[in-house]
Design a protein around this motif. Sequence first.
Motif, PDB file in Angstrom:
ATOM      1  N   ASP A 124      15.048  -5.255 -14.524  1.00 17.05           N
ATOM      2  CA  ASP A 124      14.163  -4.230 -15.070  1.00 17.05           C
ATOM      3  C   ASP A 124      13.144  -4.895 -15.980  1.00 17.05           C
ATOM      4  O   ASP A 124      13.386  -5.999 -16.489  1.00 17.05           O
ATOM      5  CB  ASP A 124      14.967  -3.210 -15.879  1.00 17.05           C
ATOM      6  CG  ASP A 124      15.861  -2.348 -15.005  1.00 17.05           C
ATOM      7  OD1 ASP A 124      15.435  -2.000 -13.881  1.00 17.05           O
ATOM      8  OD2 ASP A 124      16.987  -2.037 -15.436  1.00 17.05           O
ATOM      9  N   PRO A 125      12.023  -4.225 -16.224  1.00 18.92           N
ATOM     10  CA  PRO A 125      11.066  -4.765 -17.194  1.00 18.92           C
ATOM     11  C   PRO A 125      11.755  -4.983 -18.539  1.00 18.92           C
ATOM     12  O   PRO A 125      12.594  -4.179 -18.954  1.00 18.92           O
ATOM     13  CB  PRO A 125      10.004  -3.675 -17.284  1.00 18.92           C
ATOM     14  CG  PRO A 125      10.084  -2.965 -15.980  1.00 18.92           C
ATOM     15  CD  PRO A 125      11.542  -2.990 -15.608  1.00 18.92           C
TER      16      PRO A 125
ATOM     17  N   CYS B 149      11.076 -10.588 -17.929  1.00 14.52           N
ATOM     18  CA  CYS B 149      10.477  -9.921 -16.781  1.00 14.52           C
ATOM     19  C   CYS B 149       9.498  -8.850 -17.280  1.00 14.52           C
ATOM     20  O   CYS B 149       9.881  -7.973 -18.060  1.00 14.52           O
ATOM     21  CB  CYS B 149      11.566  -9.273 -15.940  1.00 14.52           C
ATOM     22  SG  CYS B 149      10.941  -8.421 -14.500  1.00 14.52           S
ATOM     23  N   VAL B 150       8.247  -8.951 -16.855  1.00 16.51           N
ATOM     24  CA  VAL B 150       7.263  -7.919 -17.235  1.00 16.51           C
ATOM     25  C   VAL B 150       6.780  -7.126 -16.025  1.00 16.51           C
ATOM     26  O   VAL B 150       6.137  -6.088 -16.186  1.00 16.51           O
ATOM     27  CB  VAL B 150       6.057  -8.510 -18.014  1.00 16.51           C
ATOM     28  CG1 VAL B 150       6.514  -9.008 -19.380  1.00 16.51           C
ATOM     29  CG2 VAL B 150       5.347  -9.605 -17.236  1.00 16.51           C
ATOM     30  N   ASN B 151       7.095  -7.618 -14.820  1.00 16.87           N
ATOM     31  CA  ASN B 151       6.783  -6.881 -13.599  1.00 16.87           C
ATOM     32  C   ASN B 151       7.752  -7.351 -12.518  1.00 16.87           C
ATOM     33  O   ASN B 151       7.502  -8.352 -11.849  1.00 16.87           O
ATOM     34  CB  ASN B 151       5.339  -7.118 -13.171  1.00 16.87           C
ATOM     35  CG  ASN B 151       4.961  -6.343 -11.927  1.00 16.87           C
ATOM     36  OD1 ASN B 151       5.779  -6.107 -11.053  1.00 16.87           O
ATOM     37  ND2 ASN B 151       3.709  -5.964 -11.825  1.00 16.87           N
TER      38      ASN B 151
ATOM     39  N   SER C 244       7.331  -3.678 -26.752  1.00 16.83           N
ATOM     40  CA  SER C 244       6.627  -3.325 -25.521  1.00 16.83           C
ATOM     41  C   SER C 244       5.153  -2.979 -25.751  1.00 16.83           C
ATOM     42  O   SER C 244       4.281  -3.409 -24.998  1.00 16.83           O
ATOM     43  CB  SER C 244       7.332  -2.161 -24.826  1.00 16.83           C
ATOM     44  OG  SER C 244       6.737  -1.879 -23.593  1.00 16.83           O
TER      45      SER C 244
ATOM     46  N   LYS D 196       1.883  -4.943 -24.061  1.00 15.87           N
ATOM     47  CA  LYS D 196       0.821  -4.273 -23.306  1.00 15.87           C
ATOM     48  C   LYS D 196      -0.555  -4.598 -23.889  1.00 15.87           C
ATOM     49  O   LYS D 196      -1.487  -4.939 -23.165  1.00 15.87           O
ATOM     50  CB  LYS D 196       1.029  -2.760 -23.311  1.00 15.87           C
ATOM     51  CG  LYS D 196       2.176  -2.284 -22.476  1.00 15.87           C
ATOM     52  CD  LYS D 196       2.287  -0.769 -22.586  1.00 15.87           C
ATOM     53  CE  LYS D 196       3.474  -0.224 -21.864  1.00 15.87           C
ATOM     54  NZ  LYS D 196       3.546   1.241 -21.958  1.00 15.87           N
TER      55      LYS D 196
ATOM     56  N   ILE E 174       1.297  -4.893 -14.817  1.00 15.61           N
ATOM     57  CA  ILE E 174       2.268  -5.221 -15.864  1.00 15.61           C
ATOM     58  C   ILE E 174       2.394  -4.054 -16.829  1.00 15.61           C
ATOM     59  O   ILE E 174       3.508  -3.606 -17.135  1.00 15.61           O
ATOM     60  CB  ILE E 174       1.859  -6.502 -16.605  1.00 15.61           C
ATOM     61  CG1 ILE E 174       2.025  -7.715 -15.688  1.00 15.61           C
ATOM     62  CG2 ILE E 174       2.682  -6.687 -17.894  1.00 15.61           C
ATOM     63  CD1 ILE E 174       1.434  -9.001 -16.232  1.00 15.61           C
TER      64      ILE E 174
ATOM     65  N   CYS F 185       4.394  -1.160 -15.570  1.00 12.20           N
ATOM     66  CA  CYS F 185       5.835  -1.400 -15.446  1.00 12.20           C
ATOM     67  C   CYS F 185       6.574  -1.265 -16.778  1.00 12.20           C
ATOM     68  O   CYS F 185       7.746  -0.895 -16.809  1.00 12.20           O
ATOM     69  CB  CYS F 185       6.093  -2.797 -14.902  1.00 12.20           C
ATOM     70  SG  CYS F 185       5.829  -2.974 -13.164  1.00 12.20           S
ATOM     71  N   LEU F 186       5.886  -1.602 -17.851  1.00  9.93           N
ATOM     72  CA  LEU F 186       6.560  -1.645 -19.146  1.00  9.93           C
ATOM     73  C   LEU F 186       6.780  -0.241 -19.706  1.00  9.93           C
ATOM     74  O   LEU F 186       5.919   0.632 -19.557  1.00  9.93           O
ATOM     75  CB  LEU F 186       5.751  -2.486 -20.133  1.00  9.93           C
ATOM     76  CG  LEU F 186       5.643  -3.956 -19.774  1.00  9.93           C
ATOM     77  CD1 LEU F 186       4.675  -4.664 -20.731  1.00  9.93           C
ATOM     78  CD2 LEU F 186       6.996  -4.634 -19.810  1.00  9.93           C
TER      79      LEU F 186
END
Length: 119
Positions: free
Chosen positions: A3-4, A25-27, A93, A97, A114, A117-118
């Motif tokens: 997961d993000p 993981c960001v995407n 988060s 972004k 990206i 997804c976050l």
Amino acid sequence: MLDPLDVIWIFDSLIEPPHPKMVVCVNPVGGIFYRINSKPFWKPCILLEKLPHHPWLDHDSYLHIDPLMLDDYIVSEALKRDGNIGRVSLTVSRQIKRLTLDVRCMTLSEKQAICDCLP
């Protein structure tokens, strides 16, 4: 799979000297990750404080907003070997972004993917 904001260990052969590295993981669909380092080597970066939100860190560290593309094989091998070792706090988060939108080495669509997804 991931997961993000999930964190895994990989062997990073793109750094000098090559060695194991924690990545966030960001995407997950695009296989895009950001590295975690012990010092703010590159800008932009975000301070990740060990306490209270990141107890899996050995010490306060830095999340570098610089994309690293990992294929499914590298990710699945990392998960088999060490599993998911932690998760970056949701409190970070918004910063991720904001700084992602300022990165020059990505296209607008990559940045948007990206950010979408976050959480």
